[in-house]
Scaffold this motif. Structure first.
Motif, PDB file in Angstrom:
ATOM      1  N   GLU A  87     -64.135 -78.865-119.611  1.00  0.00           N
ATOM      2  CA  GLU A  87     -64.705 -79.144-118.291  1.00  0.00           C
ATOM      3  C   GLU A  87     -64.324 -79.018-117.072  1.00  0.00           C
ATOM      4  N   GLU A  88     -62.198 -78.970-116.851  1.00  0.00           N
ATOM      5  CA  GLU A  88     -61.874 -79.203-115.903  1.00  0.00           C
ATOM      6  C   GLU A  88     -61.958 -77.794-115.303  1.00  0.00           C
ATOM      7  N   LEU A  89     -61.296 -76.688-116.781  1.00  0.00           N
ATOM      8  CA  LEU A  89     -61.305 -75.411-116.697  1.00  0.00           C
ATOM      9  C   LEU A  89     -62.796 -74.802-115.889  1.00  0.00           C
ATOM     10  N   PHE A  90     -63.342 -75.191-116.876  1.00  0.00           N
ATOM     11  CA  PHE A  90     -64.227 -73.954-116.815  1.00  0.00           C
ATOM     12  C   PHE A  90     -65.296 -74.575-116.547  1.00  0.00           C
ATOM     13  N   GLY A  91     -65.690 -75.347-116.465  1.00  0.00           N
ATOM     14  CA  GLY A  91     -67.068 -76.211-116.212  1.00  0.00           C
ATOM     15  C   GLY A  91     -68.031 -75.469-115.431  1.00  0.00           C
ATOM     16  N   ASP A  92     -67.399 -74.861-114.103  1.00  0.00           N
ATOM     17  CA  ASP A  92     -67.961 -74.082-113.327  1.00  0.00           C
ATOM     18  C   ASP A  92     -68.789 -72.461-113.726  1.00  0.00           C
TER      19      ASP A  92
END
Length: 579
Positions: A70-75
């Motif tokens: 979520e931190e690296l790919f969330g957006d």
């Protein structure tokens, strides 16, 4: 928050995402890769962004990094459309650009690189294996022994491995270029250690082996063909239209990036104008016959430009990154421009003179067959020195993609002339004559010098067969000057002139003159009437080209002069200004 940094030279995906760097989202390709092939082989030129992509894959699939998703790919695209295989693999990765290609140090360096990668793997996934696993790896006597042990244990425990190899052919290409075919064959044939390494990969990837997925990158299929005899478990997706833009930037992606920096206030000038500045130098790559409408920018070149431009608000004084020059210089040895000015050098000469060449792109060929014409043309294509530019009657047409590559080819060709003692000009003297053309309008001495050397150096005469050959010599030498950007015209149906000497007003705004040059060639026994006809044709073509919007847009306030050159054999018969 401050505007995002430019990730020039940064290949660590987590570093980019965690430290406010701009990232061009390529994660939509993850699902495409999954669906296309389990064992994915991708060829792209050096300095094109491959390493960042494979590092991104490692972060996405790593079972130990699942909590970072979520931190690296969330957006990003994949954050909203994750696949079922996210965070499901043990990642075993190599980057063979780290292996020393010196034949005396190669084996030791390869062993050490593999040892480090295997120990990283053993320590990272120790909890997945039995106790003592890392110690067994450490004590194994060789890279192949370590690899065999990992494959055996992972298979026994049904642990899925995703194998990533970046720059798989880096050191083997260097061996081939610098040490020759004997050393190369020792490495890649028979009992060669690199061939045995790939045999282990094949063993681990077939049947119920633990290597369930693989992503391998390199700059040509040559080594893969040699070490695996086709590597029949791998799928070469390099020319598949779905992956034309997997590496590099599309114009849409570049425009989005520039728009972001425009909105942050870091860019004040018009975005279209900025793209027009970069495109001739960095654009025009195409990696699939079915993707001719989608031209790709070299991403590393773009980042080099923006890394300079954003803080200084001006284009770099040198539009070509020195790292690019270094890499192309390494390729110079591999393309084998022999001292006799043989077939390969003649192919490059024809490409420079004519702008493009018909070729069948070969997806596999061994190093011993590099000299075959279609293999050699394919090698130039894979290295990024040529790109797909069209189709003619079903044939693939390869052309020089941009000015960055054109300059490298000019350099290769001039070096080949010199090594063959075929046609040598004093570059400093010629460059001074070209400056006289640019600043003082004194144009004739440059062409007279070229013609006098053409006549004096008798060894070149056997090679001169027509207009294209003379044009090739002229383009190669003029193309190395820093005053004009040479734009050859290769549109036969428009009957345009040979080349436009576009003033480099971006870096030398005080240039006062620009030129269009038409070269005509006649036999040594041509009549005065034939020469007159050629002069008339040249004048018509020059006037037509002078009205071209590109010329009018780029000549600025310079005075445009139209030059006709007519050669009879190797002698310059006409050298005049067309009014």
């Amino acid at each position: 928050m401050a505007a995002k940094n430019i990730p020039y030279g940064v290949t660590d995906f987590r570093l980019i995402r965690a430290n406010n760097y701009y990232y061009v989202d390529k994660t939509s390709y993850i699902a495409l890769v999954e669906n296309a092939a389990r064992f994915f082989f991708l060829i792209r030129p050096r300095r094109f962004g491959k390493s960042l992509f494979v590092n991104m894959l490692s972060w996405y699939y790593d079972i130990n990094r699942k909590d970072s998703f979520e931190e690296l790919f969330g957006d990003l695209y994949i954050g909203k459309h994750p696949t079922e295989e996210q965070g499901k693999y043990l990642i075993l990765s190599f980057n063979f650009s780290a292996v020393n290609p010196d034949p005396d140090k190669l084996m030791e360096s390869f062993e050490w690189h593999c040892h480090l990668r295997f120990m990283e793997f053993a320590n990272a996934y120790a909890s997945c294996f039995e106790s003592g696993f890392a110690e067994e790896i450490k004590n194994a006597p060789s890279a192949t022994a370590k690899f065999s042990y990992i494959i055996s244990k992972a298979k026994e425990l049904e642990l899925p491995i995703y194998l990533v190899i970046d720059e798989y052919d880096n050191f083997s290409n260097a061996i081939l270029a610098n040490a020759g075919t004997t050393h190369y064959k020792t490495l890649t044939h028979g009992a060669g250690f690199f061939r045995f390494f790939f045999n282990l990969i094949k063993e681990g990837a077939t049947g119920d082996g633990p290597i369930k997925r693989m992503f391998i990158t390199g700059v040509s299929p040559v080594t893969m063909d040699d070490v695996t005899s086709g590597f029949n478990i791998g799928t070469n997706m390099s020319c598949d239209a779905r992956f034309n833009n997997i590496i590099g930037f599309s114009e849409c992606e570049l425009r989005q990036m520039l728009t972001y920096y425009k909105e942050t206030g870091d860019i004040s000038e018009d975005i279209d104008h900025l793209i027009e500045t970069m495109a001739p130098w960095y654009n025009n790559y195409c990696f699939s016959m079915d993707s001719l409408g989608e031209r790709i920018f070299n991403s590393d070149m773009i980042l080099y430009f923006l890394n300079y431009y954003l803080p200084l608000k001006e284009a770099p004084s040198n539009m070509i990154d020195n790292n690019i020059r270094t890499d192309y210089n390494k390729l110079r040895h591999l393309i084998r421009l022999d001292k006799s000015f043989g077939l390969n050098a003649s192919i490059i000469h024809d490409i420079v003179a004519n702008g493009n060449i018909v070729a069948e792109i070969k997806t596999a060929f061994p190093a011993e067959d590099l000299a075959k014409p279609d293999n050699f043309k394919s090698l130039l294509y894979y290295y990024g020195l040529l790109s797909i530019c069209g189709i003619d009657r079903g044939d693939t047409i390869l052309g020089i993609p941009n000015l960055t590559v054109r300059e490298q080819l000019y350099g290769y060709l001039v070096e080949a002339y010199r090594e063959a003692e075929m046609f040598v000009l004093e570059l400093d003297y010629l460059n001074n004559l070209v400056k006289d053309m640019a600043y003082d309008g004194i144009w004739e001495p440059a062409f007279r010098y070229f013609a006098s050397e053409l006549k004096r150096q008798s060894s070149i005469r056997e090679f001169i067969e027509g207009e294209a050959h003379i044009r090739g010599f002229l383009l190669a030498y003029l193309g190395l000057n820093r005053t004009y950007i040479i734009h050859p015209e290769h549109e036969p149906y428009k009957k345009y002139a040979d080349f436009y000497m576009m003033p480099d007003l971006l870096h030398q705004p005080e240039i006062a003159f620009s030129y269009i040059v038409e070269v005509k060639y006649a036999r040594r026994d041509a009549s005065n009437a034939e020469i007159a006809t050629l002069k008339m044709e040249a004048s018509e073509q020059l006037r037509r080209y002078a009205g071209d919007p590109k010329v009018q847009q780029t000549k600025g306030d310079t005075q445009l002069r139209l030059i006709t050159l007519v050669f009879k054999g190797w002698e310059l018969d006409v050298c005049e200004l067309t009014e």
